[in-house]
Design a protein around this motif. Sequence first.
Motif, PDB file in Angstrom:
ATOM      1  N   GLN A   1      -0.437   8.159   1.361  1.00 14.89           N
ATOM      2  CA  GLN A   1      -1.204   7.247   0.292  1.00 14.89           C
ATOM      3  C   GLN A   1      -0.412   7.506  -0.971  1.00 14.89           C
ATOM      4  OE1 GLN A   1      -4.803   5.493   0.101  1.00 14.89           O
ATOM      5  NE2 GLN A   1      -5.455   6.539   1.911  1.00 14.89           N
ATOM      6  N   GLY A   2      -0.491   6.552  -1.881  1.00 17.38           N
ATOM      7  CA  GLY A   2      -0.093   6.874  -3.304  1.00 17.38           C
ATOM      8  C   GLY A   2       0.926   6.010  -3.898  1.00 17.38           C
ATOM      9  N   HIS A   3       0.798   5.536  -5.129  1.00 14.47           N
ATOM     10  CA  HIS A   3       1.835   4.663  -5.748  1.00 14.47           C
ATOM     11  C   HIS A   3       3.254   5.288  -5.944  1.00 14.47           C
ATOM     12  CE1 HIS A   3       3.550   1.835  -8.665  1.00 14.47           C
ATOM     13  NE2 HIS A   3       3.642   2.750  -9.375  1.00 14.47           N
TER      14      HIS A   3
ATOM     15  N   TRP B   1      -6.367  -4.253   1.598  1.00 15.00           N
ATOM     16  CA  TRP B   1      -6.848  -2.825   1.172  1.00 15.00           C
ATOM     17  C   TRP B   1      -8.152  -2.253   1.803  1.00 15.00           C
ATOM     18  CZ3 TRP B   1      -2.837  -2.436  -1.582  1.00 15.00           C
ATOM     19  CH2 TRP B   1      -2.281  -3.423  -2.082  1.00 15.00           C
TER      20      TRP B   1
ATOM     21  N   ARG C   1       0.654  -1.016  -0.211  1.00 11.52           N
ATOM     22  CA  ARG C   1      -0.028  -0.051  -0.291  1.00 11.52           C
ATOM     23  C   ARG C   1       0.684   1.245  -0.020  1.00 11.52           C
ATOM     24  NH1 ARG C   1      -5.141   1.965  -0.649  1.00 11.52           N
ATOM     25  NH2 ARG C   1      -6.344   0.481   0.553  1.00 11.52           N
TER      26      ARG C   1
ATOM     27  N   GLU D   1      -0.532   0.220  -7.524  1.00 12.49           N
ATOM     28  CA  GLU D   1      -0.994   1.204  -7.990  1.00 12.49           C
ATOM     29  C   GLU D   1      -2.495   1.207  -7.859  1.00 12.49           C
ATOM     30  OE1 GLU D   1      -0.501   4.435 -12.137  1.00 12.49           O
ATOM     31  OE2 GLU D   1       0.392   2.383 -11.939  1.00 12.49           O
ATOM     32  N   ARG D   2      -3.069   2.018  -7.082  1.00 12.05           N
ATOM     33  CA  ARG D   2      -4.577   1.870  -6.711  1.00 12.05           C
ATOM     34  C   ARG D   2      -4.893   3.510  -6.663  1.00 12.05           C
ATOM     35  NH1 ARG D   2      -6.594  -2.682  -4.667  1.00 12.05           N
ATOM     36  NH2 ARG D   2      -8.203  -1.380  -3.217  1.00 12.05           N
ATOM     37  N   PRO D   3      -6.233   3.456  -6.815  1.00 14.16           N
ATOM     38  CA  PRO D   3      -6.727   5.244  -6.448  1.00 14.16           C
ATOM     39  C   PRO D   3      -6.560   5.472  -4.852  1.00 14.16           C
ATOM     40  CG  PRO D   3      -8.557   3.553  -7.495  1.00 14.16           C
ATOM     41  CD  PRO D   3      -7.182   2.765  -7.220  1.00 14.16           C
ATOM     42  N   LEU D   4      -6.311   6.430  -4.720  1.00 11.30           N
ATOM     43  CA  LEU D   4      -6.462   7.156  -3.397  1.00 11.30           C
ATOM     44  C   LEU D   4      -7.802   6.806  -2.693  1.00 11.30           C
ATOM     45  CD1 LEU D   4      -4.513  10.429  -3.660  1.00 11.30           C
ATOM     46  CD2 LEU D   4      -3.486   8.395  -2.992  1.00 11.30           C
ATOM     47  N   GLU D   5      -7.833   6.401  -1.466  1.00 12.02           N
ATOM     48  CA  GLU D   5      -8.843   6.013  -0.795  1.00 12.02           C
ATOM     49  C   GLU D   5      -8.906   6.813   0.745  1.00 12.02           C
ATOM     50  OE1 GLU D   5      -8.655   1.880  -0.807  1.00 12.02           O
ATOM     51  OE2 GLU D   5      -9.050   1.514  -3.021  1.00 12.02           O
TER      52      GLU D   5
ATOM     53  N   ASP E   1      -3.494   8.806   5.184  1.00  7.93           N
ATOM     54  CA  ASP E   1      -4.072   9.468   4.062  1.00  7.93           C
ATOM     55  C   ASP E   1      -3.025  10.447   3.299  1.00  7.93           C
ATOM     56  OD1 ASP E   1      -6.496   8.148   4.241  1.00  7.93           O
ATOM     57  OD2 ASP E   1      -7.381   9.894   5.076  1.00  7.93           O
TER      58      ASP E   1
END
Length: 467
Positions: free
Chosen positions: A233-235, A440, A199, A244-248, A230
């Motif tokens: 977060q980020g790739h 996740w 993550r 690589e995932r969207p920010l949540e 938060d």
Amino acid sequence: MSRDTASLSALAIADGVRSGALCATDIVEASLARIAARPELGAFTDVVAERARARAARIDAEVEAGVDHGPLAGVPFAVKNLFDVAGLPTRAGSRIERDAAPAAADPPLVARLEAAGAILVGALNMGEYAYDFTGENVHDGPSRNPHALDHMTGGSSGGSGAAVAGGLVPIALGSDTNGSIRVPSALCGTFGLKPTYGRLPRNGSFPFVASLDHLGPFARSVADLAEAYDAMQGHDAGDPVCVERPLEPTAPLLGGGAAGLRIAIGGGYFARGGDPAAFAAVARAAEALGARDTLSIAHVEAARAAAYVITMQEGAALHLERLRTRAADFDPAVRVRLMAGAMLPGAWAAKAQKLRRLFAAEFARVFETHDALLLPATPCRAPRIGQETMVLDGVEMLVRPNLGLFTQPISFVGLPTVVVPVFEAGERLPLGVQIVAAPWREDVCLRIAAALEAAGVASAPVGEARP
């Protein structure tokens, strides 16, 4: 921080700085003064005072000019000394690495926290090369539990636990391979987050076991923990396992509490082998959440053994050249484990990886019917510094490896976990409860942690040093 600001949350500091009610320079000076006043905690190995002062002055000037510095404006933070800090050698708790050239740049997680307005004030003590559960470093001295100085912080992120629990900084970063965020969080009485494997990017930090290493935050409130997470977060392509995932964003979800979540208590392996108080803390959390189901996971003992094999073998491979050329400069306890790892047959590691897939499938079945699992974080309260054995459930066992009794199996399959601290009336030292969710689903862990905090079950007061 000075005593009048030591207990302020990160979000209270940021709100004050952004509104002009607080001055980032004053906040940083208070943090630096608090660090200088509490050397007995053994939390910091490096303080970057001039860097922190310069950044605070810049933030104050820009706030006055109308610039919004983000959700962590003016918040002091510190990092385990396996994180690169521009201008400092990356010690990784060792004697060997302090001879290395200074880091040329900060890592992504430090840069992201600073982009959110936070201010780095220094680097924190840790177990050598992160191969430790106690918080005792033979080169820099032990980190000490802020609630009782003769007791361990846990490790290997011991300085991170001590710095946050002792009120030196509101947020700290650590690493967790087999429990090195969760054990100090539990023993020191802080909230701690080990995110899903992959993550958060790990580049710019000194590795231990690449297939198990995680990075994450410590804080004294769930809201602070979520905001720090938060912000990070980020790739980042610099870490090949960072997904690589969207920010949540999780911070906005905390007000929803645990309503509608299906929560179970860990049984079997996770309900034996520890002090009854550790299981009572889990039961108290479960009662507050209305959780009644008990679930047992298969193959936990084998999974923990396999995690040991992978840890020993990957750790040894990383340090093989250092063992050949500078063996005398290792902590003897670390050296002997690494040397043993170098002699393990390669076939064992292959079998361990196969078991990893089997064990992940066991947890996948749990999360088909439940959203989260409550487990003890450690089998006991913090042992005394130097203590080598403990008796739990009628069995004498070694302290160092067994503080990770309940954390190591969870790291093995990379599940997101938040530790919440539980204090009992009349007890100086806390216990911790792990909240474990599906990959996740950090949001689920944090929502449950916030519900326990709101119910008064979980709290992280500033610890005052007592012998």
